[in-house]
Enzyme design. Sequence first.
Site, PDB file in Angstrom:
ATOM      1  N   LYS A 107       0.850  -1.186   0.000  1.00  0.00           N
ATOM      2  CA  LYS A 107       0.000   0.000   0.000  1.00  0.00           C
ATOM      3  C   LYS A 107       0.881   1.229   0.000  1.00  0.00           C
ATOM      4  O   LYS A 107       2.005   1.193   0.533  1.00  0.00           O
ATOM      5  CB  LYS A 107      -0.903   0.026   1.250  1.00  0.00           C
ATOM      6  CG  LYS A 107      -2.160   0.821   1.061  1.00  0.00           C
ATOM      7  CD  LYS A 107      -3.138   0.089   0.167  1.00  0.00           C
ATOM      8  CE  LYS A 107      -4.512   0.594   0.174  1.00  0.00           C
ATOM      9  NZ  LYS A 107      -5.457  -0.368  -0.393  1.00  0.00           N
ATOM     10  N   GLY A 219     -20.584   6.230   1.958  1.00  0.00           N
ATOM     11  CA  GLY A 219     -19.611   6.667   0.962  1.00  0.00           C
ATOM     12  C   GLY A 219     -20.250   6.707  -0.410  1.00  0.00           C
ATOM     13  O   GLY A 219     -21.188   5.947  -0.695  1.00  0.00           O
ATOM     14  N   GLY A 221     -18.092   7.202  -3.365  1.00  0.00           N
ATOM     15  CA  GLY A 221     -16.967   7.214  -4.297  1.00  0.00           C
ATOM     16  C   GLY A 221     -17.115   6.094  -5.317  1.00  0.00           C
ATOM     17  O   GLY A 221     -18.200   5.551  -5.528  1.00  0.00           O
ATOM     18  N   ASN A 222     -15.976   5.734  -5.890  1.00  0.00           N
ATOM     19  CA  ASN A 222     -15.958   4.725  -6.961  1.00  0.00           C
ATOM     20  C   ASN A 222     -16.608   3.405  -6.552  1.00  0.00           C
ATOM     21  O   ASN A 222     -17.327   2.785  -7.345  1.00  0.00           O
ATOM     22  CB  ASN A 222     -14.489   4.520  -7.379  1.00  0.00           C
ATOM     23  CG  ASN A 222     -14.290   3.332  -8.278  1.00  0.00           C
ATOM     24  OD1 ASN A 222     -13.975   2.239  -7.827  1.00  0.00           O
ATOM     25  ND2 ASN A 222     -14.505   3.522  -9.554  1.00  0.00           N
TER      26      ASN A 222
HETATM   27  N1  GLU Z   1      -6.991   0.126  -4.024  1.00  0.00           N
HETATM   28  C1  GLU Z   1      -7.720  -1.071  -4.320  1.00  0.00           C
HETATM   29  C2  GLU Z   1      -7.790  -1.984  -3.110  1.00  0.00           C
HETATM   30  O1  GLU Z   1      -7.656  -1.565  -1.975  1.00  0.00           O
HETATM   31  C3  GLU Z   1      -7.170  -1.754  -5.544  1.00  0.00           C
HETATM   32  C4  GLU Z   1      -5.739  -2.127  -5.458  1.00  0.00           C
HETATM   33  C5  GLU Z   1      -5.183  -2.567  -6.801  1.00  0.00           C
HETATM   34  O2  GLU Z   1      -5.884  -2.528  -7.784  1.00  0.00           O
HETATM   35  O3  GLU Z   1      -3.998  -2.911  -6.820  1.00  0.00           O
HETATM   36  O4  GLU Z   1      -8.086  -3.131  -3.253  1.00  0.00           O
END
Ligand code: GLU
Length: 428
Positions: A107, A219, A221-222
């Site tokens: 992350k 939320g 969002g996306n």
């Molecule tokens: N940010 C998204 C998650 O928490 C996607 C991560 C990704 O696509 O690598 O799963």
Amino acid sequence: MEDKSYNPFKTAQKLFDQAAELLELDQAARDFLRHPMREYQFNIPVRMDDGSVKVFRGFRILHNDARGPGKGGIRFHPQETVDTVRALSMWMTWKCAVVDIPLGGSKGGIICDPHDLSLLEQERLCRGWVRQIARNIGPLSDIPAPDVMSNSQHMLWMLDEYEAIHGAKYPGFITGKPVGMGGSLGRVEATGYGVMITVREAMKELGINIQNTSASFQGFGNVSQYAIQLYQQMGGTPICVSCWNQEDHKAYSFQKKDGFDLKELMSVTDHFGEIDKNKAQDLGFDMLPGDAWLEQDVDLLVPSALENQITGENAGKISQKVKLIAEGANGPTTPDADIVLTDREIHVIPDFLANAGGVTCSYFEQVQSNTNYYWPKEEALGKLDLKMTNAYVDVSKFAKAKKIYMRDAAYMISVDRVAQACRSRGWV
Ligand code: GLU
């Protein structure tokens, strides 16, 4: 309200410890998996539009890469902390393992609020993040993606900077790119659709007809937007959505008791997913306090905002009608709240299973980018459905066979897969 004492990494470790205990994991594997393998923290100086320099703090944390290169998003958030990024990197490891894709967990983050930055400042910040970390991440080691408040344009600036530094084209360096610039069709829909695919499977299992259900979302969002889209397509009735208001620095819940149409709500929403208070009320929405989404008389709750939202204190406010919670966000439910939900026998689809659609489609994007051959949307979404359905069924079967909570089942499956990978590499 923000709880200053809450530490997501402690929660992530506690949940891991429980799984390790249930799996009777050996001490070396526990020690190895309790902490990230590598952590980077750095300064990002950015030249602002007025000529001044502002220094931002950036992170990239790789929790585990035994099953494949690290994978995970980059969050832009004013309250980002190193412990949040640590927790989220660990959750990415379990997420990739539960859907059985050959990737590890990572992350990243930047302490910032993109609302306060011009587009040019955002571009410099994205390029600055890559300049600090370009030698430690890459298509074969650690692959970033969009997350909270970061989007496909940010990903493309980051890719461009990475390619400029390394002097060649590396479309597999990052995912969530715009379609036509190395992105996969279906990627924007993937996380929200994935949540609803698991809801569909859970309702099948619980003998609930989705067409007779209503739902409330936290939320907008996306994740929520596309979860609501598929939920409506499947015949469900969304009645409430909570949404952050930047000007007032608090959230509001927007509700229509008989259900609303996603399109009408989208018509009064900006690109950050912020709903215009006045315009929504003009459309007949009732505006309620931010936490009202949790107290709705609905069959399904979908927390899709941030971590630490359903807690020991507020879990008692969940309506008796609620049968199912699908965690669109990462870590929205605390271990204290889990005790309440287990007592109530509410079926929980845990975060790293429910919201694994995004990273699953990111994996498809990488496969397409690396082979330079792009699939039609139906193919990407069809493969996504298959992966999510199989993962849900695996976890649910295991939970039933062992008579355990869905979260424990998901943890046991994932931790076991990752521990085995570490063992077979000879690491533990
Ligand atoms: N940010 C998204 C998650 O928490 C996607 C991560 C990704 O696509 O690598 O799963």
